[in-house]
Design an enzyme around this catalytic site. Structure first.
Site, PDB file in Angstrom:
ATOM      1  N   GLN A 177      78.757  20.023  27.986  1.00  0.00           N
ATOM      2  CA  GLN A 177      78.722  20.703  26.775  1.00  0.00           C
ATOM      3  C   GLN A 177      80.268  21.290  26.450  1.00  0.00           C
ATOM      4  O   GLN A 177      80.470  21.792  25.386  1.00  0.00           O
ATOM      5  CB  GLN A 177      77.805  21.835  26.684  1.00  0.00           C
ATOM      6  CG  GLN A 177      76.367  21.472  26.988  1.00  0.00           C
ATOM      7  CD  GLN A 177      75.868  20.942  25.617  1.00  0.00           C
ATOM      8  OE1 GLN A 177      76.276  21.089  24.697  1.00  0.00           O
ATOM      9  NE2 GLN A 177      74.667  20.531  25.627  1.00  0.00           N
ATOM     10  N   THR A 235      74.687  -4.864  34.021  1.00  0.00           N
ATOM     11  CA  THR A 235      75.549  -5.544  32.709  1.00  0.00           C
ATOM     12  C   THR A 235      75.903  -4.126  31.785  1.00  0.00           C
ATOM     13  O   THR A 235      74.888  -3.511  31.724  1.00  0.00           O
ATOM     14  CB  THR A 235      74.759  -6.571  31.948  1.00  0.00           C
ATOM     15  OG1 THR A 235      74.604  -7.544  32.910  1.00  0.00           O
ATOM     16  CG2 THR A 235      75.785  -7.087  30.672  1.00  0.00           C
ATOM     17  N   CYS A 319      65.781  19.332  27.021  1.00  0.00           N
ATOM     18  CA  CYS A 319      65.476  18.467  28.301  1.00  0.00           C
ATOM     19  C   CYS A 319      64.110  19.234  28.876  1.00  0.00           C
ATOM     20  O   CYS A 319      63.569  18.539  29.752  1.00  0.00           O
ATOM     21  CB  CYS A 319      66.485  18.310  29.242  1.00  0.00           C
ATOM     22  SG  CYS A 319      68.000  17.691  28.195  1.00  0.00           S
TER      23      CYS A 319
HETATM   24  N1  PMP Z   1      74.315  18.291  31.485  1.00  0.00           N
HETATM   25  C1  PMP Z   1      74.079  18.913  30.319  1.00  0.00           C
HETATM   26  C2  PMP Z   1      74.868  20.566  30.537  1.00  0.00           C
HETATM   27  C3  PMP Z   1      73.336  18.935  29.279  1.00  0.00           C
HETATM   28  O1  PMP Z   1      73.440  19.674  28.160  1.00  0.00           O
HETATM   29  C4  PMP Z   1      72.794  17.613  29.149  1.00  0.00           C
HETATM   30  C5  PMP Z   1      72.167  17.217  27.908  1.00  0.00           C
HETATM   31  N2  PMP Z   1      71.035  18.113  27.383  1.00  0.00           N
HETATM   32  C6  PMP Z   1      72.909  16.633  30.422  1.00  0.00           C
HETATM   33  C7  PMP Z   1      73.490  17.043  31.348  1.00  0.00           C
HETATM   34  C8  PMP Z   1      72.253  15.355  30.479  1.00  0.00           C
HETATM   35  O2  PMP Z   1      72.946  14.461  29.610  1.00  0.00           O
HETATM   36  P1  PMP Z   1      72.277  13.081  28.967  1.00  0.00           P
HETATM   37  O3  PMP Z   1      71.353  13.621  27.770  1.00  0.00           O
HETATM   38  O4  PMP Z   1      73.420  12.316  28.718  1.00  0.00           O
HETATM   39  O5  PMP Z   1      71.304  12.761  30.227  1.00  0.00           O
END
Ligand code: PMP
Length: 380
Positions: A177, A235, A319
Site C-alpha cells: 500500500q 513460465t 481480502c
Molecule cells: N499486503 C497488503 C498490505 C495488501 O493490501 C494486499 C492486497 N489486499 C496484499 C498484501 C495482497 O496482495 P495481492 O492481492 O497482490 O495478493
C-alpha cells in the site's frame, strides 16, 4: 451507464490505459515464451527484463534483485516461508505485528505450526519489534502502510532496532500500500526483502514482485524450471509482468502529484464527516486511505446503501470479506466502532465533486439507517 464513484482503491485499482494496451499487444502479437531460444522468445525475455528494470528504478534497487510472482500474497509467502526455511537449522524465530495483512499472518501462522516460534508484537513502534528479537530470530516482517487504516510505519527505524538486537535477522517489508505512493529507496531502506503488487498501482491483477537483496538466500515454494532465478519457477506471465513494469514507471513519475491530490481528497472527506463519523486512521497516515466508523450502524448495511447510489467503498479489507476487521480489533477499538467501520481509499481518478457526493450519500445513509433502527427498536 451511471458513473461509478470508486472509493476502494486500496482493494484494487483500474488498470491504466497504457498498461492495458501493452498487455493486449503481448497477449495477441508478441506472445513468445521467454525461455524459447528463437527471436520471439528473446523478445519476450527482453520484456521481462525491461519490467524488472522499471521496477528496480522505481524502488532504487538492482534489476537482479527483483523476483516476479503472482501477486503480493505469494511474495509475502515466499519472503516469510522461503526466508525462514533457508536458515532453519540455526534460526527459528518469526516476529510480526497482528496488524499485518492476512498473507503475512497466514504464512507466519503456518511457520508457527511447523517448527518455528512465531511471536506477535504489542505495537508497531521499533521497540515493540526489538523487544521480541533474540539470538534465534530469523525474520521480522513489518508493513509500510496498513491496508485498512493507512497507518505508516517507520520501517527504517524498525529494521535498525531489529539489527541492533540481532544483525543476522532478516527484515521483510510488505510495501503493497506504499509502493508508488510514498517514497521508497532501497539504497537507504535497510530491509532484505520487500513485497509489491501491480493491481494497487493501476497495473493488472495477478502479478507482484519480491525484492530480494543480493546475498539473501531463500528456499523456493515451488519447484520446476529455472525461471526467476529458480525462486519462482513457471513460465513468466510476460503480459502481466510488462504491464506491472509500465504501471510502476508511471506511478513513480507521477507519485508526488498524486500524493498531493489524494491528500486534498482525504482532507475534504475528513472535514465532511466531522461531528458524525469517528476517524480511525491516524492523521499522519497515508493520504490514500481513510477509515471511519459510524457508530450504531453496521458497515455492510451502509456499504450496500452507498452501492445503490453507485458508490463503492469497503468494510475492512477486501481480502477478509465478511469478517470483522482483525486490524481494528487488534488496535483495541470498541466492537461498535469495529462493526461500523468503512474504508474509503482514493486515486487520481476520483474528483473533489465525487467526494462531496459520497459525503452527502454517507450522511443520508447514516440518517436513514439510524431512523430505521430507531423505529425497529423503539426506546423503552
Ligand atoms: N499486503 C497488503 C498490505 C495488501 O493490501 C494486499 C492486497 N489486499 C496484499 C498484501 C495482497 O496482495 P495481492 O492481492 O497482490 O495478493
Amino acid at each position: 451507464m451511471e458513473r461509478i464513484i470508486y472509493l476502494d482503491n486500496a482493494a484494487t485499482t483500474r488498470c491504466g490505459e497504457e498498461a492495458a494496451a501493452l498487455i493486449m499487444r503481448l497477449l495477441r502479437e508478441e506472445y513468445g515464451n521467454p525461455s524459447s531460444l528463437y527471436g520471439m522468445g528473446l523478445a519476450a525475455e527482453k520484456e521481462v527484463h525491461r519490467a524488472a528494470e522499471r521496477l528496480a528504478s522505481a524502488l532504487r534497487c538492482r534489476e537482479d534483485e527483483i523476483v516476479f510472482t503472482s501477486g503480493a500474497t505469494e511474495a509475502n509467502n515466499l519472503a516469510l516461508i522461503g526466508g525462514a526455511r533457508a536458515r532453519q537449522k540455526r534460526l527459528t524465530g518469526i516476529v510480526a505485528s497482528p496488524l499485518e495483512h492476512a498473507s503475512v499472518l497466514g504464512a507466519a501462522g503456518w511457520l508457527g505450526e511447523n517448527g518455528f516460534a512465531w511471536r506477535q508484537t504489542e505495537g508497531t513502534a521499533p521497540q515493540d519489534y526489538a523487544a521480541l528479537v533474540d539470538e534465534k530470530t530469523t525474520l521480522v516482517s513489518c508493513m509500510l502502510v496498513n491496508n485498512e487504516t493507512g497507518a505508516v510505519s517507520d520501517v527504517a527505524a524498525i529494521a535498525e532496532a531489529v539489527r541492533q538486537k540481532n544483525p543476522q535477522t532478516l527484515v521483510h517489508c510488505d510495501a503493497v500500500q506504499g509502493f508508488g505512493k510514498l517514497p521508497i529507496d532501497l539504497r537507504r531502506l535497510p530491509v532484505d526483502l520487500l513485497s509489491v503488487s501491480a493491481h494497487k498501482i493501476y497495473g493488472p491483477k495477478g502479478v507482484g514482485a519480491l525484492f530480494v537483496r543480493r546475498g539473501v538466500r531463500l528456499t523456493p515454494l515451488l519447484y520446476g524450471g529455472g525461471q526467476q532465478k529458480g525462486l519462482r519457477p513457471g513460465t513468466e506471465s510476460v503480459p502481466l509482468i510488462a504491464g506491472f513494469g509500465l504501471a510502476a514507471e508511471i506511478a513513480a513519475a507521477r507519485r508526488e502529484e498524486r500524493f498531493t491530490y489524494a491528500a486534498a481528497l482525504r482532507a475534504r472527506l475528513c472535514e465532511a464527516v466531522q461531528g458524525w463519523g469517528t476517524v480511525n486512521s491516524p492523521e499522519n497516515g497515508s493520504p490514500f486511505i481513510l477509515n471511519v466508523s459510524f457508530e450504531g450502524l453496521r458497515s455492510e448495511t451502509l456499504l450496500h446503501f452507498l452501492e445503490a447510489k453507485g458508490i463503492c467503498v469497503s468494510s475492512g479489507s477486501a481480502c477478509s470479506k465478511g469478517k470483522g476487521s482483525h486490524v481494528l480489533s487488534a488496535m483495541g477499538l470498541s466492537p461498535s466502532r469495529v462493526d461500523s467501520a468503512l474504508r474509503l481509499s482514493f486515486s487520481h481518478e476520483v474528483t473533489p465533486e465525487d467526494i462531496d457526493t459520497a459525503a452527502a450519500a454517507l450522511r443520508e445513509g447514516v440518517d436513514t439507517l439510524a431512523r430505521a433502527r430507531r423505529s425497529a427498536h423503539p426506546a423503552g
